[in-house]
Write a protein that holds these residues in place. Structure first.
Motif: not given
Length: 580
Positions: A357-359, A377, A379-380, A416-417, A476, A510, A512
């Motif tokens: 996930d983004e985390w 990742i 991404q949602r 978030r996005y 990361q 998240p 980035q």
């Protein structure tokens, strides 16, 4: 590479100096450590000797797999005062992989770009335990990893297991052969330090074989035909290094075959360096053409035998077989067997690579994180949550969303996005609220759910997977160590964006990625750089900028001095052509 003013000053300075100042500039690079340095010099304080079996039950057990860019970056910034950290890796060093192409031709020595792991993990307030072994299996159900030492003639049991509360998977990736016949048996790879050393010996062997008596000219040409499959940064840099090695050093040692050497690059796409700006790609192709390096684009390799490589031109549909002396395969990466087995366990068997996930938390595992080349990742998409976002923003439940209500959730949406911000930049929109304009571009006071969906319907088109680069992996690792260091604090005071599908906020922001640019050395003391702000630089001055950046990014002052010394040695004495 933080400010454009630095680069403009550096470029002007470098252009104004003649080649007579090269050595002086090289020697001065060792003082550039403050410029985006990857790490500071390690603390030299001694640490108490701890029993290898000693465990503090109050501390969380963190097991880290891998000592590449991601794993090392994570360990470097991790606060270990409240955790028990164990590191498992089959290699007991960190390698500065961007300089591997330089190792293949003796421009830089292998030992100059590696730093022992035990030097890196020294800490003031504790000890990180390191085990030189390979992880064979991850047992996520029981929070355990099974490992085996690769050290030969080991007295005692080679296999052991470690329990963890948190697992950080940073094992990197392996070369992707795309199941092409003969690649594993007949090609060289360029992923590890050992690969670069094998290529170095292989190149010299080709020249030594080519000058043996009794060979025909055609046999000599075959021995001296070097093929690079893959037109990405690694393949292009190796081709440039090999060309310089021949032109500057080997032509003097093997004058009898100087007209028989040929370098060919095979690329399946339409251009080499296609992940760079189009200007850089075109510049690289023109320079290779001037240097006599043949670039075959739109070609797919079908088979590699011991003596020939077979490829197909996708546009013409023609198949040809070309004899070779040495083939270097540099076409992409794929998951290692350990990661593939882990993906089977957690229900990701249909994925091409481990998804997080983004985390950076592995999907399907609450306490397993994956970094670097071994993961991607997932991404949602904003459209998956569009109804929940609208409901959260519509505070008065009127069924319409005003600009003011939208502005109240804008910051959380962008965090978030991240594809929202990328979409705004691609469309040259100044503000997120510009998305609420009608199709004619007029401002609207409010929109209903359908208008809201329409406004954000194209945002997800900007979603892209992050490249498998050292820069991504290092960021990361630093991000995850920050999360671990603040885990308890953020559990009480979350710092992340709003949860649109439930109440409260996410504990952390998240991950980035921030792109600081990329280089492509092209040989002949020329390089190309693509940097933030659509800034592109090509030529000799960029090569000196490359020297400065890569010297400063070394993992320690020891490797920084060694690399600069190797560059200086090459300018004075040339490259070493011995086989070792």
């Amino acid at each position: 590479m933080r400010t454009s003013s630095f680069f403009s000053k550096a470029s002007g300075f470098l252009r104004s100096h003649a080649s007579s100042s090269k050595l002086l500039v090289l020697l001065s690079l060792s003082s550039a450590g403050s410029f985006v340095a990857y790490s500071d010099s390690q603390a030299e304080t001694s640490t108490p000797n701890l029993d290898l079996a000693q465990k503090d039950p109050k501390k969380k057990r963190i097991v880290v797999l891998g000592t590449g860019w991601a794993g090392t970056s994570f360990l470097k910034d991790l606060d270990i005062s409240s955790c028990d950290v164990q590191v498992v890796s089959p290699r007991n060093y960190f390698a500065f992989t961007p300089l591997l192409p330089s190792v293949t031709c003796g421009t830089v020595e292998a030992r100059s770009i590696v730093e022992p792991v035990r030097n890196i993990v020294k800490k003031r307030n504790g000890e990180i335990r390191f085990w030189e072994a390979e992880c064979l299996k991850i047992d996520a159900a029981n929070n355990r990893v099974m490992c085996r030492s690769n050290i030969e003639n080991l007295v005692g049991n080679r296999e052991f297991s470690l329990e963890y509360d948190y697992l950080v998977v940073a094992v990197g990736a392996q070369v992707n052969t795309f199941n092409t016949p003969g690649v594993k048996e007949n090609c060289y790879f360029l992923k590890e330090v050992e690969d670069a050393q094998k290529i170095r010996a292989g190149v010299i062997d080709c020249f030594e074989k080519a000058v043996l008596p009794g060979l025909s000219e055609e046999e000599r040409r075959t021995n001296l035909h070097f093929v690079i499959v893959g037109g990405g940064p690694t393949g292009v840099e190796f081709a440039a290094e090999l060309h310089d090695f021949f032109q500057e050093d080997l032509v003097k040692l093997y004058p009898m075959v100087k007209d028989l050497v040929k370098i060919t690059m095979v690329q399946s796409g339409d251009h080499i360096l296609n992940m760079f700006d189009e200007r850089i790609s075109s510049f690289a192709e023109r320079k290779f053409q001037r240097d006599g390096i043949e670039v075959l684009t739109g070609c797919r390799v079908l088979d590699v035998s011991e003596k020939a490589i077979t490829m197909k031109n996708k546009a013409k549909g023609e198949t040809s077989s070309v004899p070779h002396g040495l083939v270097v395969w540099s076409t992409g990466v794929g998951p290692r067997p350990l990661v593939r087995d882990f993906m089977e366990q957690i229900g990701q068997r249909k994925q091409r690579i481990l998804a997080t996930d983004e985390w950076l938390r592995v999907k399907g595992c609450e306490n397993v994180y994956a970094l670097g080349d071994c993961a991607t990742i997932d991404q949602r998409k904003i459209m998956e949550d569009i109804s929940a976002i609208f409901k959260a923003a519509d505070k008065d439940n009127s069924g319409t969303l005003t600009v003011k209500e939208f502005q109240d959730v804008i910051e959380d949406i962008v965090i978030r996005y991240p594809q929202v911000d990328l979409y705004l930049k691609s469309k040259h929109l100044m503000d997120v609220t510009d998305l609420l304009r009608d199709p004619e571009g007029r401002e609207r006071d409010e929109v209903d759910i359908e208008g809201f969906k329409l406004a954000l319907s194209h945002v997800d088109s900007q979603m892209k997977s992050l490249p498998a680069t050292a820069q991504v992996a290092a960021q990361q690792g630093a991000y995850l160590s920050h999360c671990f260091n603040r885990m308890e604090q953020c559990a009480e005071n979350p710092e992340g964006p709003r949860r649109f599908r439930s109440t409260g906020r996410h504990a952390f922001r998240p991950f980035q990625y921030k792109h600081f640019g990329q280089f492509a050395p092209l040989g002949g003391e020329q390089a190309a750089a693509e940097l933030p702000g659509d800034w592109v630089s090509m030529g000799h001055s960029t090569q000196w900028l490359w020297y400065s950046v890569y010297a400063s990014k070394q993992v320690s002052w020891r490797t920084r001095v060694l690399v600069v010394s190797d560059w200086t040695r090459r300018f004075i004495f040339g490259r070493d052509s011995s086989r070792i």
